[in-house]
Design an enzyme around this catalytic site. Sequence first.
Site, PDB file in Angstrom:
ATOM      1  N   ASP A  25       0.853  -1.200   0.000  1.00 25.13           N
ATOM      2  CA  ASP A  25       0.000   0.000   0.000  1.00 25.13           C
ATOM      3  C   ASP A  25       0.881   1.239   0.000  1.00 25.13           C
ATOM      4  O   ASP A  25       1.522   1.532   1.002  1.00 25.13           O
ATOM      5  CB  ASP A  25      -0.892  -0.043   1.254  1.00 25.13           C
ATOM      6  CG  ASP A  25      -1.589   1.283   1.522  1.00 25.13           C
ATOM      7  OD1 ASP A  25      -1.848   2.023   0.551  1.00 25.13           O
ATOM      8  OD2 ASP A  25      -1.870   1.561   2.706  1.00 25.13           O
ATOM      9  N   ASP A  29      -3.956   3.919   2.602  1.00 24.13           N
ATOM     10  CA  ASP A  29      -5.342   3.685   3.051  1.00 24.13           C
ATOM     11  C   ASP A  29      -5.520   2.280   3.630  1.00 24.13           C
ATOM     12  O   ASP A  29      -6.642   1.845   3.884  1.00 24.13           O
ATOM     13  CB  ASP A  29      -6.336   3.921   1.898  1.00 24.13           C
ATOM     14  CG  ASP A  29      -6.069   2.998   0.712  1.00 24.13           C
ATOM     15  OD1 ASP A  29      -5.078   2.230   0.747  1.00 24.13           O
ATOM     16  OD2 ASP A  29      -6.846   3.048  -0.261  1.00 24.13           O
ATOM     17  N   ASP A  33      -2.162  -1.466  -3.571  1.00 25.89           N
ATOM     18  CA  ASP A  33      -2.557  -0.760  -4.794  1.00 25.89           C
ATOM     19  C   ASP A  33      -1.577  -1.049  -5.932  1.00 25.89           C
ATOM     20  O   ASP A  33      -0.525  -1.669  -5.718  1.00 25.89           O
ATOM     21  CB  ASP A  33      -2.676   0.748  -4.534  1.00 25.89           C
ATOM     22  CG  ASP A  33      -1.612   1.232  -3.553  1.00 25.89           C
ATOM     23  OD1 ASP A  33      -0.431   0.963  -3.830  1.00 25.89           O
ATOM     24  OD2 ASP A  33      -1.969   1.811  -2.510  1.00 25.89           O
ATOM     25  N   ASP A 102      -6.231 -11.249 -14.193  1.00 25.13           N
ATOM     26  CA  ASP A 102      -7.165 -12.297 -13.781  1.00 25.13           C
ATOM     27  C   ASP A 102      -8.553 -11.753 -14.085  1.00 25.13           C
ATOM     28  O   ASP A 102      -8.902 -10.646 -13.662  1.00 25.13           O
ATOM     29  CB  ASP A 102      -6.962 -12.484 -12.275  1.00 25.13           C
ATOM     30  CG  ASP A 102      -7.653 -13.702 -11.711  1.00 25.13           C
ATOM     31  OD1 ASP A 102      -8.631 -14.168 -12.318  1.00 25.13           O
ATOM     32  OD2 ASP A 102      -7.214 -14.164 -10.637  1.00 25.13           O
ATOM     33  N   ASP A 201     -10.815 -17.056 -14.846  1.00 27.36           N
ATOM     34  CA  ASP A 201     -11.411 -17.603 -13.636  1.00 27.36           C
ATOM     35  C   ASP A 201     -12.461 -18.678 -13.973  1.00 27.36           C
ATOM     36  O   ASP A 201     -13.286 -18.470 -14.874  1.00 27.36           O
ATOM     37  CB  ASP A 201     -12.077 -16.424 -12.918  1.00 27.36           C
ATOM     38  CG  ASP A 201     -12.541 -16.733 -11.522  1.00 27.36           C
ATOM     39  OD1 ASP A 201     -11.693 -16.923 -10.642  1.00 27.36           O
ATOM     40  OD2 ASP A 201     -13.770 -16.776 -11.311  1.00 27.36           O
ATOM     41  N   GLU A 255      -8.368 -21.386 -15.218  1.00 17.70           N
ATOM     42  CA  GLU A 255      -8.598 -22.080 -13.947  1.00 17.70           C
ATOM     43  C   GLU A 255      -9.640 -23.147 -14.247  1.00 17.70           C
ATOM     44  O   GLU A 255     -10.702 -22.845 -14.797  1.00 17.70           O
ATOM     45  CB  GLU A 255      -9.116 -21.110 -12.886  1.00 17.70           C
ATOM     46  CG  GLU A 255      -9.184 -21.762 -11.516  1.00 17.70           C
ATOM     47  CD  GLU A 255     -10.047 -20.983 -10.518  1.00 17.70           C
ATOM     48  OE1 GLU A 255      -9.808 -21.128  -9.314  1.00 17.70           O
ATOM     49  OE2 GLU A 255     -10.970 -20.257 -10.933  1.00 17.70           O
ATOM     50  N   HIS A 323      -4.490 -17.585  -3.791  1.00 18.02           N
ATOM     51  CA  HIS A 323      -5.283 -16.750  -2.874  1.00 18.02           C
ATOM     52  C   HIS A 323      -6.513 -17.473  -2.318  1.00 18.02           C
ATOM     53  O   HIS A 323      -7.243 -16.903  -1.520  1.00 18.02           O
ATOM     54  CB  HIS A 323      -5.728 -15.494  -3.620  1.00 18.02           C
ATOM     55  CG  HIS A 323      -6.649 -15.825  -4.762  1.00 18.02           C
ATOM     56  ND1 HIS A 323      -6.233 -16.496  -5.904  1.00 18.02           N
ATOM     57  CD2 HIS A 323      -7.964 -15.636  -4.921  1.00 18.02           C
ATOM     58  CE1 HIS A 323      -7.248 -16.676  -6.705  1.00 18.02           C
ATOM     59  NE2 HIS A 323      -8.322 -16.165  -6.140  1.00 18.02           N
ATOM     60  N   ASP A 324      -6.756 -18.694  -2.784  1.00 19.95           N
ATOM     61  CA  ASP A 324      -7.928 -19.449  -2.322  1.00 19.95           C
ATOM     62  C   ASP A 324      -7.552 -20.564  -1.357  1.00 19.95           C
ATOM     63  O   ASP A 324      -8.435 -21.263  -0.844  1.00 19.95           O
ATOM     64  CB  ASP A 324      -8.637 -20.110  -3.518  1.00 19.95           C
ATOM     65  CG  ASP A 324      -9.286 -19.107  -4.443  1.00 19.95           C
ATOM     66  OD1 ASP A 324      -9.700 -18.039  -3.965  1.00 19.95           O
ATOM     67  OD2 ASP A 324      -9.378 -19.400  -5.651  1.00 19.95           O
TER      68      ASP A 324
HETATM   69  C1  GLC Z   1     -12.095 -18.625  -8.492  1.00 20.24           C
HETATM   70  C2  GLC Z   1     -11.265 -17.615  -7.735  1.00 20.24           C
HETATM   71  C3  GLC Z   1     -11.911 -17.348  -6.403  1.00 20.24           C
HETATM   72  C4  GLC Z   1     -13.289 -16.789  -6.645  1.00 20.24           C
HETATM   73  C5  GLC Z   1     -14.125 -17.717  -7.532  1.00 20.24           C
HETATM   74  C6  GLC Z   1     -15.346 -17.005  -8.055  1.00 20.24           C
HETATM   75  O1  GLC Z   1     -12.074 -19.876  -7.925  1.00 20.24           O
HETATM   76  O2  GLC Z   1      -9.951 -18.056  -7.636  1.00 20.24           O
HETATM   77  O3  GLC Z   1     -11.155 -16.464  -5.615  1.00 20.24           O
HETATM   78  O4  GLC Z   1     -13.950 -16.594  -5.418  1.00 20.24           O
HETATM   79  O5  GLC Z   1     -13.402 -18.149  -8.654  1.00 20.24           O
HETATM   80  O6  GLC Z   1     -15.000 -16.020  -8.974  1.00 20.24           O
END
Ligand code: GLC
Length: 544
Positions: A25, A29, A33, A102, A201, A255, A323-324
């Site tokens: 950041d 804030d 960013d 993404d 995604d 993905e 991130h999941d």
């Molecule tokens: C994918 C993303 C995840 C998101 C989901 C819905 O799995 O990696 O973070 O919540 O799709 O878009």
Amino acid sequence: MTHPPRADWWKRAVVYQIYPKSFRDVTGDGVGDIRGITDRLPYLADLGVGVLWLSPIFASPMIDNGYDTSDYTSVNPLFGTMDDADELIAEAKKRGIRILLDIALNHTSTAHPWFQNALAGGDKRDWYWWRDGRCGAAPNNWRSIFGGPSWTKPDGDDQFYLHLFDKSQADLNWESPAVRAAIHESMRFWLDRGVGGFRLDVVTVISKEPDLRDVADPRPAPLYRHIAGGPRLHEFLREMRREVFAHYDCVAIGEAPGVDPARAAKLVDPADPMLDMIYHFDLVAMNPVTGGDWDRRPFKKIFTDWDRGIGADGWNSVVVSNHDLGRIVSRFGDEGRYWKESAKALLTLVLTQRATPFVYQGDELGMTNCPFTSYDDLDDVWAKTTYRLKREAGADHDAAFAAALAMTRDHARTPFQWNDGAHSGFSDVKPWLPVNPNHATLNAAAQAGDPDSILAFTKALIALRKSDPLWIFGAFEDLAPDDRDVFIYTRTFEGRTATVALNLRGADARVTLPDDSVMLSNYAGPFAHDALRPWEARVHEASH
Ligand code: GLC
């Protein structure tokens, strides 16, 4: 139709995933960013990564942190401006780094003007999936991946709309040619600005059987399997290739929940181009207890199955953390006793496969899951839905919080640990998610000057990968598939073979290893030929 050969920089590069909200950041804030990413390009260039995958930066109400997009051709003001994005693309390019965006195209935010038009009965009504209820209830039995129903009937509307995820993420109806054309235009907008491609995604679920029939088991994994690879998926992806990707030097990464290696191989077949690579969900369900006594054979088999399934013609990726998911060292390593050794061993695994490796921000430091103490500290919409549904089913606060804590995606989203300062050098003010208290010792500044650090080891692995095409293209073979603990494999290229030996457990292991000298290891020599120390990782020199 003949297709020109595509450049293969994306096979040779290491991808580094940035979760912009948590990286750096600079505007003060408490939220990361785009300028923060630009600011840290020297760090990323020094690490040696060639591609940055940015989790969504587009306008969004941020219920699912950008995976609920309300305008695909804008920059979320929380993250900066279009000028900031242009600057990042240009500055990264100067360092030989490409930016991947993404993009969540299975659904939009319900705040998207397209959905608002549909809701008002406008000409975009059929851009989404609207269905009449069954006796007043949802049109089918699908459950949202995040829990709860996957259908919502807006007040004043007599139909339900489909949302595979949160109710604020309405599924786009890809049957509509106008939807597809609008999507293609949005993608070209960014490619024209110089991005290097997209991470698409949940792309395997964009095509649905229009009858939307009930599924036998509506939990996430079987539901994904039921929908994935829908009847027009190939057609939609070929069209996207023709309309968008074929005109640019770019990469398309999908993905891919719900597909097995055989189906995935079709999606990345260069003879019938759709996507360039995909990443699978086979590791998602595995959540061993950190440092625990779990059987490594099924874990290892996933790597072999995908390598064989995609073969030498298609192309794989290795995504073990993102991130999941929980942090790589917390899930598959031992964040307690063998934190450093296990983090290095797992990074060795990721970076020595025949596949493009993905390193998630902070994994190069061995960042761990966060010991959240309060429900109020959580942000993840999935965790919050889990908590709410548990409470509605009668669980008390502690039980519901424990359930949310066990699966929350917030573990991977805590601020990047740059230094030991009050807010870990991420921000000057209190960040949007708590900083992991272990930043006092676990941080980039502490590791920067330490030749034995996880950071230094990651750099060495990336440099190794780039030093020899064997590490990119060499054939993969698991030499000990039946061993419960040890992963020993070879990479063979143009008559030379290199061996990688990984002890994936915190105990000594008996093995048989080649005489070739060790190029890289998380332990100092001497190296025994018949034993590996706890979490020992070795890369042997290639020989004829
Ligand atoms: C994918 C993303 C995840 C998101 C989901 C819905 O799995 O990696 O973070 O919540 O799709 O878009």
